[in-house]
Design a protein around this motif. Structure first.
Motif, PDB file in Angstrom:
ATOM      1  N   LEU A  17      -3.462   8.567   4.378  1.00 31.13           N
ATOM      2  CA  LEU A  17      -2.199   7.943   3.983  1.00 31.13           C
ATOM      3  C   LEU A  17      -2.439   6.788   3.012  1.00 31.13           C
ATOM      4  O   LEU A  17      -1.628   6.565   2.102  1.00 31.13           O
ATOM      5  CB  LEU A  17      -1.430   7.453   5.213  1.00 31.13           C
ATOM      6  CG  LEU A  17      -0.956   8.536   6.179  1.00 31.13           C
ATOM      7  CD1 LEU A  17      -0.313   7.911   7.409  1.00 31.13           C
ATOM      8  CD2 LEU A  17      -0.010   9.510   5.507  1.00 31.13           C
ATOM      9  N   ILE A  24       3.458  10.460   3.555  1.00 30.49           N
ATOM     10  CA  ILE A  24       4.383   9.821   4.499  1.00 30.49           C
ATOM     11  C   ILE A  24       5.730  10.534   4.510  1.00 30.49           C
ATOM     12  O   ILE A  24       6.363  10.660   5.555  1.00 30.49           O
ATOM     13  CB  ILE A  24       4.600   8.330   4.121  1.00 30.49           C
ATOM     14  CG1 ILE A  24       3.354   7.512   4.397  1.00 30.49           C
ATOM     15  CG2 ILE A  24       5.816   7.725   4.800  1.00 30.49           C
ATOM     16  CD1 ILE A  24       3.143   7.115   5.823  1.00 30.49           C
ATOM     17  N   VAL A  50       4.193   2.877   5.532  1.00 32.44           N
ATOM     18  CA  VAL A  50       5.539   3.408   5.293  1.00 32.44           C
ATOM     19  C   VAL A  50       6.324   2.446   4.406  1.00 32.44           C
ATOM     20  O   VAL A  50       6.927   2.850   3.400  1.00 32.44           O
ATOM     21  CB  VAL A  50       6.288   3.660   6.625  1.00 32.44           C
ATOM     22  CG1 VAL A  50       7.773   3.903   6.384  1.00 32.44           C
ATOM     23  CG2 VAL A  50       5.680   4.821   7.376  1.00 32.44           C
TER      24      VAL A  50
END
Length: 146
Positions: A17, A24, A50
């Motif tokens: 990520l 995401i 995020v």
């Protein structure tokens, strides 16, 4: 209550990520903060990734996380403590180096299996067929792959 969590796979997932924040928002690989409940550090990392992704970051470095989290005192302290693993910058460099984007689907599947088992257990279902608390995480993952 026993934790059903694979820290290694979560680390690899977080490493991916950090390398590619578009993961995401992938419809194919949906994640939520409940997938990162094993350690407060993991949850802080996920939520930060995020939020930075929503702000347009395509990749995220230690410096990006450090600057972002300085505005959030409690989370910043958790980030700096880095699960008592030592230097957080070195830790992040390591998980980015070791994680391979081409293996993301495997990391994702293992993390989600653990999440599903936790949800079933928390709802009162017996998961002993799938997860034996007397075995290591590695042995339990092998059992789930069969």
């Amino acid at each position: 209550m026993e934790k059903i969590y694979d820290t290694t796979k979560v680390n690899m997932l977080l490493g991916c990520l950090l390398q590619d924040t578009s993961l995401i928002t992938s419809d194919k690989y949906p994640l939520c903060k409940d997938d990162f409940v094993g350690h407060a550090f993991d949850n802080v990392m996920y939520v930060s990734i995020v939020n930075l992704s929503r702000n347009g970051y395509k990749t995220i470095s230690f410096f990006d996380l450090d600057k972002y989290l300085q505005k959030h005192e409690a989370e910043y302290q958790i980030f700096k403590d880095c699960r008592d693993k030592g230097d957080v910058e070195d830790f992040l460099d390591t998980i980015v180096y070791l994680s391979k984007l081409e293996n993301y689907e495997n990391y994702y599947n293992d993390v989600r299996k653990m999440s599903v088992l936790r949800k079933l257990r928390d709802r009162g279902y017996s998961i002993e067929t799938f997860f034996d608390f007397n075995k290591s995480e590695t042995d339990n993952l092998k059992n789930l792959e069969q």
